[in-house]
Design an enzyme around this catalytic site. Structure first.
Site, PDB file in Angstrom:
ATOM      1  N   GLY A  44      56.856  62.176  44.740  1.00 37.97           N
ATOM      2  CA  GLY A  44      55.877  61.503  43.893  1.00 37.97           C
ATOM      3  C   GLY A  44      55.445  62.306  42.671  1.00 37.97           C
ATOM      4  N   GLU A  45      55.864  63.573  42.572  1.00 32.49           N
ATOM      5  CA  GLU A  45      55.491  64.361  41.391  1.00 32.49           C
ATOM      6  C   GLU A  45      56.204  63.832  40.148  1.00 32.49           C
ATOM      7  OE1 GLU A  45      56.104  68.544  41.856  1.00 32.49           O
ATOM      8  OE2 GLU A  45      54.731  68.709  43.564  1.00 32.49           O
ATOM      9  N   GLN A 103      33.965  51.487  35.565  1.00 34.66           N
ATOM     10  CA  GLN A 103      33.080  52.446  36.250  1.00 34.66           C
ATOM     11  C   GLN A 103      32.406  53.310  35.186  1.00 34.66           C
ATOM     12  OE1 GLN A 103      34.697  54.357  39.785  1.00 34.66           O
ATOM     13  NE2 GLN A 103      36.415  52.923  39.792  1.00 34.66           N
ATOM     14  N   LYS A 198      25.315  33.744  36.141  1.00 34.84           N
ATOM     15  CA  LYS A 198      25.789  33.872  37.524  1.00 34.84           C
ATOM     16  C   LYS A 198      25.268  35.163  38.133  1.00 34.84           C
ATOM     17  CE  LYS A 198      30.055  36.353  36.491  1.00 34.84           C
ATOM     18  NZ  LYS A 198      29.607  37.689  36.823  1.00 34.84           N
ATOM     19  N   ARG A 200      26.381  38.066  41.289  1.00 34.92           N
ATOM     20  CA  ARG A 200      27.541  38.528  42.045  1.00 34.92           C
ATOM     21  C   ARG A 200      27.042  39.142  43.348  1.00 34.92           C
ATOM     22  NH1 ARG A 200      32.791  39.811  40.309  1.00 34.92           N
ATOM     23  NH2 ARG A 200      32.454  39.749  38.075  1.00 34.92           N
ATOM     24  N   ASP A 224      36.673  36.538  27.665  1.00 31.27           N
ATOM     25  CA  ASP A 224      36.302  37.734  28.418  1.00 31.27           C
ATOM     26  C   ASP A 224      37.188  38.882  27.941  1.00 31.27           C
ATOM     27  OD1 ASP A 224      34.842  39.197  30.231  1.00 31.27           O
ATOM     28  OD2 ASP A 224      35.261  37.892  31.937  1.00 31.27           O
ATOM     29  N   ALA A 230      40.409  36.800  38.548  1.00 31.44           N
ATOM     30  CA  ALA A 230      40.206  35.464  37.964  1.00 31.44           C
ATOM     31  C   ALA A 230      39.170  34.623  38.702  1.00 31.44           C
ATOM     32  CB  ALA A 230      41.527  34.706  37.834  1.00 31.44           C
ATOM     33  N   GLY A 231      38.404  35.245  39.597  1.00 33.65           N
ATOM     34  CA  GLY A 231      37.359  34.498  40.316  1.00 33.65           C
ATOM     35  C   GLY A 231      36.288  33.993  39.370  1.00 33.65           C
TER      36      GLY A 231
END
Length: 317
Positions: A44-45, A103, A198, A200, A224, A230-231
């Protein structure tokens, strides 16, 4: 920029996240992509080899940190290190999509601010500048202490809808956070705006409450920055139709479209989903409803202007 643009000190390299976009950007500038190889060892390197001299060059590395996010981020960090050690004059990151951008603050106690961590990593690796598109939160620009050119996707999306000549349009933000974006598109299309109010209950679960603004009998365009599962956008579209909208279009800059996204969009009341190629869309996610617009001319123009020490702010309007 005219084809055949030759400046031996400008080099554009692509890593693995979006080679087609990098190719389009390079051809818009009128240059060819620099030669480099990105290999992954069996454990994986990642190993990167730059196969041409970059000494004294202004290098632009095209890499969206989209899925697989950590792989693409690591490729970028290793590439920056390779360029720094190869004596590049400046290392400019072209990140159409900035992963971890959601985040961007502590919403609860003991949470990390990962988009700031990513900014620190890029900077301490040796990046000199970032060119990006529609950051999820504009204040992420302040996480960097190097110049950041924050391009907008709204003009590209607006021009597309303007060409459709709708007669009675309303631009709708699927939540309170996107009102500024909706307002920018509404100003360009000279249309009113609506807001979906809305709440959440938990991450990736959206619940539509009510609609602020008049949508009855109108063509609604939902805008957006990111569409992920896509909720939110499909619930919003269905709510608009229930509230009397004639038809619903949706658009976004970054089509993350993970998990059940395409299924939800195909089953929803959305007539057409307009996206950009900031994140490459695999063939299985390209439905009849999806229209893709290119950000290559915008980014190519930004790179040319940065390189020629011209103003980039003209591209923000």
């Amino acid at each position: 920029m005219a084809s055949g643009y030759k400046d031996s000190f400008l080099k554009v390299f692509s890593l693995n996240s979006n080679p087609q976009l990098a190719e389009d950007i390079a051809s818009h500038i009128g240059t060819e992509l620099g030669k480099c190889t990105v290999k992954t060892f069996s454990d994986g390197e990642i190993q990167i080899n730059i196969e041409e001299s970059v000494r004294g060059c202004d290098v632009y590395v095209v890499q969206s940190t989209s899925s697989p996010v950590n792989q693409h981020l690591m490729e970028l960090l290793i590439m920056i290190d390779a360029l720094k050690r190869a004596s590049a004059r400046s290392i400019n990151l072209v990140m159409p999509y900035y992963g971890y951008a959601r985040q961007d603050r502590k919403a609860r106690s003991r949470e990390p601010i990962t988009s700031k961590l990513v900014a620190n990593l890029l900077e301490s690796s040796g990046a000199d500048r970032v060119i990006t598109l529609d950051l999820h939160a504009p204040q992420i620009q302040g996480f960097f202490d190097i110049p950041i050119d924050h391009l907008q996707g709204v003009p590209i999306l607006s021009d597309y809808f303007e060409s459709k000549n709708f007669d009675d349009v309303v631009i709708v933000s699927p939540d309170h956070g996107g009102v500024t974006r909706a307002r920018k598109m509404a100003d360009r299309l000279k249309a009113p705006i609506g807001i979906i109010d809305k709440r959440r209950p938990r991450p990736n679960v959206a619940e539509v409450m009510n609609i602020i603004g008049n949508v009855e009998g109108k063509t609604a365009i939902l805008i957006d920055d990111i569409i992920d599962t896509a909720g939110t956008i499909t619930l919003a579209a269905n709510a608009l139709i229930e509230n009397g909208a004639k038809e619903v279009f949706a658009c976004c800059t970054h089509p993350v479209l993970s998990g059940p996204a395409m299924e939800r969009i195909n089953d929803s009341k959305i007539k057409e989903l307009v996206i950009t190629n900031s994140i490459p869309l695999p063939e299985e996610k390209r439905g009849e409803k999806v229209t893709e617009l290119s950000v290559a001319p915008l980014i190519g123009e930004a790179i040319t202007r940065v390189h020629e020490l011209k103003s980039v702010s003209i591209l923000f309007d």
